[in-house]
Motif scaffolding. Structure first.
Motif, short mmCIF file in Angstrom:
data_model
loop_
_atom_site.label_atom_id
_atom_site.label_comp_id
_atom_site.label_asym_id
_atom_site.label_seq_id
_atom_site.Cartn_x
_atom_site.Cartn_y
_atom_site.Cartn_z
N GLU A 86 41.29 59.50 -67.76
CA GLU A 86 41.96 60.44 -68.66
C GLU A 86 42.71 59.53 -69.74
OE1 GLU A 86 44.77 62.89 -66.68
OE2 GLU A 86 43.24 64.44 -66.02
N ASN A 87 42.76 60.14 -70.89
CA ASN A 87 43.57 59.35 -72.00
C ASN A 87 42.90 57.84 -72.19
OD1 ASN A 87 45.07 61.24 -72.80
ND2 ASN A 87 46.62 60.87 -71.20
N SER A 88 41.82 57.73 -72.11
CA SER A 88 41.03 56.36 -71.89
C SER A 88 41.42 55.30 -73.00
CB SER A 88 39.49 56.29 -72.05
OG SER A 88 38.97 56.94 -70.80
N TRP A 89 41.70 56.02 -74.30
CA TRP A 89 41.88 55.16 -75.55
C TRP A 89 43.37 54.67 -75.25
CZ3 TRP A 89 40.69 60.54 -75.26
CH2 TRP A 89 42.03 61.23 -75.36
N LEU B 243 36.58 47.18 -78.36
CA LEU B 243 37.03 46.69 -79.61
C LEU B 243 38.34 47.35 -79.85
CD1 LEU B 243 33.73 46.49 -81.50
CD2 LEU B 243 34.78 44.70 -79.86
N ASN B 244 39.43 46.59 -80.02
CA ASN B 244 40.72 47.23 -80.06
C ASN B 244 41.22 47.00 -81.61
OD1 ASN B 244 41.58 48.68 -77.77
ND2 ASN B 244 41.40 46.76 -76.77
N TRP C 222 45.81 60.47 -87.73
CA TRP C 222 46.96 60.52 -86.79
C TRP C 222 46.50 61.08 -85.60
CZ3 TRP C 222 49.51 65.83 -85.69
CH2 TRP C 222 50.82 65.61 -85.23
N ASN C 223 45.65 62.21 -85.53
CA ASN C 223 44.75 62.35 -84.23
C ASN C 223 43.40 62.22 -84.56
OD1 ASN C 223 46.94 63.02 -82.56
ND2 ASN C 223 46.97 65.13 -83.06
N VAL C 224 42.71 61.02 -84.30
CA VAL C 224 41.39 61.04 -84.56
C VAL C 224 40.50 61.65 -83.54
CG1 VAL C 224 41.46 58.98 -82.88
CG2 VAL C 224 39.84 59.03 -84.68
N VAL C 225 39.45 62.14 -84.08
CA VAL C 225 38.64 63.08 -83.41
C VAL C 225 37.96 62.45 -82.38
CG1 VAL C 225 36.78 64.85 -83.82
CG2 VAL C 225 38.51 64.66 -85.48
N THR C 226 37.38 61.44 -82.60
CA THR C 226 36.45 60.71 -81.56
C THR C 226 37.05 59.22 -81.07
OG1 THR C 226 35.19 59.70 -83.32
CG2 THR C 226 34.28 61.70 -82.10
N PRO C 227 38.20 59.35 -80.39
CA PRO C 227 38.98 58.27 -80.00
C PRO C 227 38.32 56.77 -79.69
CG PRO C 227 40.07 60.25 -78.95
CD PRO C 227 38.62 60.48 -79.51
N LEU C 228 37.05 57.31 -78.75
CA LEU C 228 36.51 55.98 -78.39
C LEU C 228 34.90 55.87 -79.06
CD1 LEU C 228 37.48 55.76 -74.97
CD2 LEU C 228 38.36 54.34 -76.77
N ALA C 229 34.68 56.90 -80.04
CA ALA C 229 33.45 57.14 -80.48
C ALA C 229 32.19 57.20 -79.41
CB ALA C 229 33.17 55.79 -81.54
N ALA D 80 25.04 45.33 -73.06
CA ALA D 80 26.52 45.52 -72.95
C ALA D 80 26.64 46.65 -73.82
CB ALA D 80 27.32 44.22 -73.38
N LEU D 81 27.67 47.74 -73.40
CA LEU D 81 28.10 48.72 -74.04
C LEU D 81 29.39 48.37 -74.78
CD1 LEU D 81 27.57 51.60 -71.46
CD2 LEU D 81 25.93 50.56 -73.34
N VAL D 82 29.40 48.31 -76.05
CA VAL D 82 30.47 48.08 -77.05
C VAL D 82 31.03 49.30 -77.50
CG1 VAL D 82 30.96 46.73 -78.98
CG2 VAL D 82 29.15 46.10 -77.80
N ILE D 83 32.60 49.46 -76.98
CA ILE D 83 33.40 50.70 -77.39
C ILE D 83 34.44 50.31 -78.41
CG2 ILE D 83 34.92 52.29 -76.44
CD1 ILE D 83 33.33 51.77 -73.71
N PRO D 84 34.15 50.94 -79.58
CA PRO D 84 35.28 50.85 -80.45
C PRO D 84 36.51 51.63 -80.36
CG PRO D 84 33.30 52.07 -81.64
CD PRO D 84 33.01 51.72 -80.06
N ASN D 85 37.56 51.12 -80.13
CA ASN D 85 38.69 52.09 -79.69
C ASN D 85 39.36 52.42 -81.07
OD1 ASN D 85 40.89 53.33 -78.79
ND2 ASN D 85 41.64 51.85 -77.53
#
Length: 505
Positions: A50-53, A79-80, A358-365, A385-390
């Protein structure tokens, strides 16, 4: 020198050599930093459900803009910061444009055939070409302005009649716009089967592709266990969801073909290609899944963003009043805003931008996948590797946005010598060759909804038994995140506004 001494020295040198080689390899193959895991399972117990981002953002604060974890041998690179995302996903897009194989959502349910999970290759490029011809730029979107304005007027009318069903009205309007564009279909006023079907499928997509939701994504071999095996309930779920997805793809496509056969088809994405020539089986497959990708890729983005807008106007009434004053000065009170007014409404434009930030729709794409080994800033990113843009972290980065948790449209305006903060469109719609193809559709849909809604409605906090109901800005989990349901009061600003809403299309 005695043989024993030579042997001992050789042994010591060999051990030293192996140690140095090990250190050299460790240095050369140094993964980005992250939480220390455990043998075999790695960071399995660290992965949030939950709330991974938010958790990933905390890791960014602790370990840096690029951090990593390993779960059962699978490397995840997070990627933060926007800088890290641009350097890796944009500048090295040839390496990072692939998608991971998602055993549950992609393979078992079937979302691998839609653009969002489609592997990078020839079919991906064909889909992108189809999308570009339809909604690939603001210029191509202009042909859909009349449909957008018409459906938004109907949206206002639905709110006027049943203001308590706001979320349902938003979803219906997004579906109406997209189905009109993709299949030339005009939705029914109530219980439309295509809208209900598409909404159910996209809701299932959000859960099916969320990190950590299904163990089979971490242990792909589980997909081969028999359906009757204990713990194999995920397979029955996948079959049911696969059926929903297939119906979402096939039913609207069949509708268009029937309309063409009867000579009653209206111009749409699907009809234009079906009428242009006799399609091969492969071309028709690409067409119907591309059309379905349009709904799954844009509808929930539009729904989430517009619902976020109503939440923001409820929590920040001073922003709503300022935007209304601008609309009144430019548009007046005798008509509704149109797209022609957009260049003259800079504060409202900033409200739209802030809504997406403010409330991004896809927080982790959706994760990207490294197609080969790579080294970046001294860190090793292995093939696969899986690359996750936060994206949530990027749009709430205090280094880029002042008071990022606040809804402040002014941040994007050049006023009194203030330097505008970075445009959110550079991050919220993705990176590299995986930028959301529905970004222009989402942008124009959110703009016209914001403009028309503020022109005729006051959006305020609800009051029950004399007590003000304070909405809370909380988000749902999943690949596509929405504001959790909240209460607000939506009323016409005046009798004149109510008359405008009820005027004939």
């Amino acid at each position: 020198m005695p043989v024993s001494v030579v042997t001992f020295l050789d042994l010591c040198l060999a051990v030293l050599g192996l140690y140095l080689l090990k250190r050299l390899l460790e240095t050369r193959h140094k993964l980005p930093p992250g939480p220390k895991g455990y043998p075999v399972v790695g960071n399995l117990l660290d992965m949030p459900t939950e709330n991974s981002w938010s958790i990933f953002g905390q890791w960014g604060d602790m370990y840096g803009d690029i951090c990593s974890v390993t779960v059962l041998g699978q490397t995840f690179v997070i990627l933060n910061s926007a800088t890290a995302a641009f350097e890796i996903l944009d500048r090295k897009s040839s390496i990072y444009s692939d998608r991971p194989v998602m055993p549950f959502g992609g393979e078992l349910v079937g979302w691998k055939n839609t653009l969002v999970l489609l592997p990078y290759g020839d079919r991906f490029r064909r889909y992108r070409k189809l999308f570009h011809s339809l909604i690939g730029s603001q210029a191509t979107m202009k042909q859909y302005y009349p449909a957008e304005e018409l459906e938004t007027k109907r949206f206002l009318r639905r709110i006027l009649m049943k203001p308590d069903d706001l979320q349902r009205h938003i979803r219906k309007t997004a579906g109406a716009v997209i189905l009109r564009i993709s299949h030339g279909y005009e939705v029914k006023e109530s219980n439309d089967p295509f809208v209900q079907l598409a909404d159910l499928a996209t809701e299932q997509f959000s859960v099916a592709t969320a990190p950590g939701q299904f163990l089979v994504d971490s242990i792909p071999a589980l997909r081969h266990v028999p359906d009757w095996f204990p713990g194999a309930g995920f397979k029955r779920t996948a079959k049911a969801w696969a059926s929903t997805l297939l119906e979402m793809v096939e039913q609207p496509h069949s509708f268009v073909k029937q309309q063409i056969a009867s000579g009653t088809a209206t111009k749409s994405f699907s009809s234009s290609f079906l009428e242009s020539k006799q399609l091969t089986e492969e071309e028709e497959f690409d067409l119907k899944w591309s059309a379905a990708s349009l709904y799954s890729g844009a509808a929930d983005t539009i729904v989430s963003a517009i619902y976020t807008f109503f939440l923001a106007m409820t929590l920040y009434p001073e922003v709503a009043r300022k935007a209304q004053a601008e609309i009144d000065s430019v548009v007046g009170n005798d008509r509704l805003p149109t797209f022609a007014d957009r260049p003259h409404l800079p504060f409202l434009e900033a409200v739209v931008k802030e809504t997406f930030r403010w409330n991004v729709v896809t927080p982790l794409a959706v994760p990207h996948r490294a197609s080969q080994d790579d080294y970046h800033n001294g860190f090793y990113i292995p093939k696969g590797a899986l690359v996750i843009p936060n994206i949530w972290k990027m749009t709430h980065d205090e280094r880029m946005y002042s008071n990022p948790m606040e809804f402040k449209p002014e941040r994007f305006l050049s006023v009194d010598g203030h330097t505008p903060e970075p445009e959110p469109s550079a991050t919220v719609f993705g990176f590299g060759r995986r930028i959301c193809p529905g970004m222009h559709l989402a942008d124009v849909s959110v703009f016209i909804s914001c403009a028309m809604s503020l022109a005729v409605f006051d959006i305020t906090k609800s009051v029950e038994n004399g007590i003000v109901i304070e909405p809370v800005n909380e988000r749902t989990n999943g690949t596509i995140s929405h504001p959790k349901q909240f209460q607000c009061t939506v009323k016409p600003r005046s009798l004149k506004a109510a008359t405008l809403i009820q005027a004939e299309d």
